[in-house]
Design a protein around this motif. Structure first.
Motif, PDB file in Angstrom:
ATOM      1  N   SER A 109      57.764 -55.422  98.023  1.00  0.00           N
ATOM      2  CA  SER A 109      56.387 -55.374  97.535  1.00  0.00           C
ATOM      3  C   SER A 109      56.324 -56.090  96.191  1.00  0.00           C
ATOM      4  O   SER A 109      57.311 -56.163  95.458  1.00  0.00           O
ATOM      5  N   GLU A 110      55.166 -56.612  95.874  1.00  0.00           N
ATOM      6  CA  GLU A 110      55.002 -57.307  94.603  1.00  0.00           C
ATOM      7  C   GLU A 110      55.235 -56.345  93.441  1.00  0.00           C
ATOM      8  O   GLU A 110      55.808 -56.718  92.415  1.00  0.00           O
ATOM      9  N   VAL A 111      54.862 -55.091  93.617  1.00  0.00           N
ATOM     10  CA  VAL A 111      55.083 -54.082  92.579  1.00  0.00           C
ATOM     11  C   VAL A 111      56.574 -53.921  92.309  1.00  0.00           C
ATOM     12  O   VAL A 111      57.015 -53.891  91.160  1.00  0.00           O
ATOM     13  N   ASP A 112      57.380 -53.825  93.379  1.00  0.00           N
ATOM     14  CA  ASP A 112      58.835 -53.704  93.221  1.00  0.00           C
ATOM     15  C   ASP A 112      59.436 -54.977  92.632  1.00  0.00           C
ATOM     16  O   ASP A 112      60.377 -54.915  91.846  1.00  0.00           O
ATOM     17  N   ALA A 113      58.921 -56.132  93.026  1.00  0.00           N
ATOM     18  CA  ALA A 113      59.445 -57.404  92.519  1.00  0.00           C
ATOM     19  C   ALA A 113      59.328 -57.477  91.007  1.00  0.00           C
ATOM     20  O   ALA A 113      60.209 -58.004  90.329  1.00  0.00           O
ATOM     21  N   CYS A 126      60.328 -60.476  86.845  1.00  0.00           N
ATOM     22  CA  CYS A 126      59.529 -61.252  87.786  1.00  0.00           C
ATOM     23  C   CYS A 126      58.039 -61.053  87.508  1.00  0.00           C
ATOM     24  O   CYS A 126      57.610 -59.965  87.124  1.00  0.00           O
ATOM     25  N   VAL A 127      57.258 -62.096  87.714  1.00  0.00           N
ATOM     26  CA  VAL A 127      55.804 -61.992  87.563  1.00  0.00           C
ATOM     27  C   VAL A 127      55.103 -62.021  88.922  1.00  0.00           C
ATOM     28  O   VAL A 127      53.881 -62.092  88.995  1.00  0.00           O
ATOM     29  N   GLY A 128      55.879 -61.968  90.003  1.00  0.00           N
ATOM     30  CA  GLY A 128      55.308 -61.881  91.346  1.00  0.00           C
ATOM     31  C   GLY A 128      54.459 -63.082  91.708  1.00  0.00           C
ATOM     32  O   GLY A 128      54.871 -64.227  91.544  1.00  0.00           O
ATOM     33  N   SER A 129      53.259 -62.830  92.173  1.00  0.00           N
ATOM     34  CA  SER A 129      52.396 -63.901  92.677  1.00  0.00           C
ATOM     35  C   SER A 129      51.873 -64.820  91.576  1.00  0.00           C
ATOM     36  O   SER A 129      51.270 -65.841  91.873  1.00  0.00           O
ATOM     37  N   GLU A 130      52.108 -64.488  90.323  1.00  0.00           N
ATOM     38  CA  GLU A 130      51.730 -65.390  89.241  1.00  0.00           C
ATOM     39  C   GLU A 130      52.716 -66.557  89.114  1.00  0.00           C
ATOM     40  O   GLU A 130      52.465 -67.495  88.361  1.00  0.00           O
ATOM     41  N   CYS A 131      53.815 -66.503  89.833  1.00  0.00           N
ATOM     42  CA  CYS A 131      54.849 -67.539  89.805  1.00  0.00           C
ATOM     43  C   CYS A 131      54.679 -68.479  91.000  1.00  0.00           C
ATOM     44  O   CYS A 131      54.362 -68.045  92.108  1.00  0.00           O
ATOM     45  N   MET A 132      54.905 -69.761  90.785  1.00  0.00           N
ATOM     46  CA  MET A 132      54.781 -70.738  91.876  1.00  0.00           C
ATOM     47  C   MET A 132      55.858 -70.566  92.938  1.00  0.00           C
ATOM     48  O   MET A 132      55.705 -71.034  94.058  1.00  0.00           O
ATOM     49  N   ALA A 133      56.943 -69.882  92.612  1.00  0.00           N
ATOM     50  CA  ALA A 133      58.019 -69.677  93.580  1.00  0.00           C
ATOM     51  C   ALA A 133      57.759 -68.484  94.505  1.00  0.00           C
ATOM     52  O   ALA A 133      58.429 -68.336  95.517  1.00  0.00           O
ATOM     53  N   TRP A 134      56.794 -67.638  94.164  1.00  0.00           N
ATOM     54  CA  TRP A 134      56.504 -66.453  94.987  1.00  0.00           C
ATOM     55  C   TRP A 134      55.936 -66.870  96.330  1.00  0.00           C
ATOM     56  O   TRP A 134      55.073 -67.734  96.418  1.00  0.00           O
ATOM     57  N   ARG A 135      56.432 -66.255  97.398  1.00  0.00           N
ATOM     58  CA  ARG A 135      55.973 -66.535  98.760  1.00  0.00           C
ATOM     59  C   ARG A 135      55.525 -65.245  99.415  1.00  0.00           C
ATOM     60  O   ARG A 135      56.256 -64.259  99.415  1.00  0.00           O
ATOM     61  N   TRP A 136      54.311 -65.234  99.959  1.00  0.00           N
ATOM     62  CA  TRP A 136      53.811 -64.066 100.683  1.00  0.00           C
ATOM     63  C   TRP A 136      54.422 -64.036 102.068  1.00  0.00           C
ATOM     64  O   TRP A 136      54.758 -65.083 102.631  1.00  0.00           O
ATOM     65  N   MET A 137      54.515 -62.857 102.676  1.00  0.00           N
ATOM     66  CA  MET A 137      55.142 -62.741 103.989  1.00  0.00           C
ATOM     67  C   MET A 137      54.496 -61.623 104.789  1.00  0.00           C
ATOM     68  O   MET A 137      54.361 -60.511 104.296  1.00  0.00           O
TER      69      MET A 137
END
Length: 74
Positions: A6-10, A39-50
């Protein structure tokens, strides 16, 4: 093996870029030094949703939305 979280855990994990020797420069011209940072989660360009199947509390497979779970693309 757990691929996504989860983004929260990330946001409790260490960013792999923060342990690099070089400062990180962002597209807006800003940068970060002095890691490690989290980690900043979805604020990072490397984050990928799944989209994924994860067991709920009862052990049933539940399809969770792609806007809650993902992974670091690095």
């Amino acid at each position: 093996m757990k691929v996504c979280i989860s983004e929260v855990d990330a946001k409790t994990k260490t960013c792999p870029l923060s342990i690099s020797v070089q400062p990180v420069i962002f597209p807006d011209g800003g940068g970060r030094e002095g890691g490690p940072w989290t980690c900043v989660g979805s604020e990072c360009m490397a984050w990928r949703w799944m989209e994924t199947h994860i067991k709920d509390e009862r052990g049933d497979l539940t399809v969770l939305s792609g806007d809650t779970h993902g992974y670091c693309g690095l």
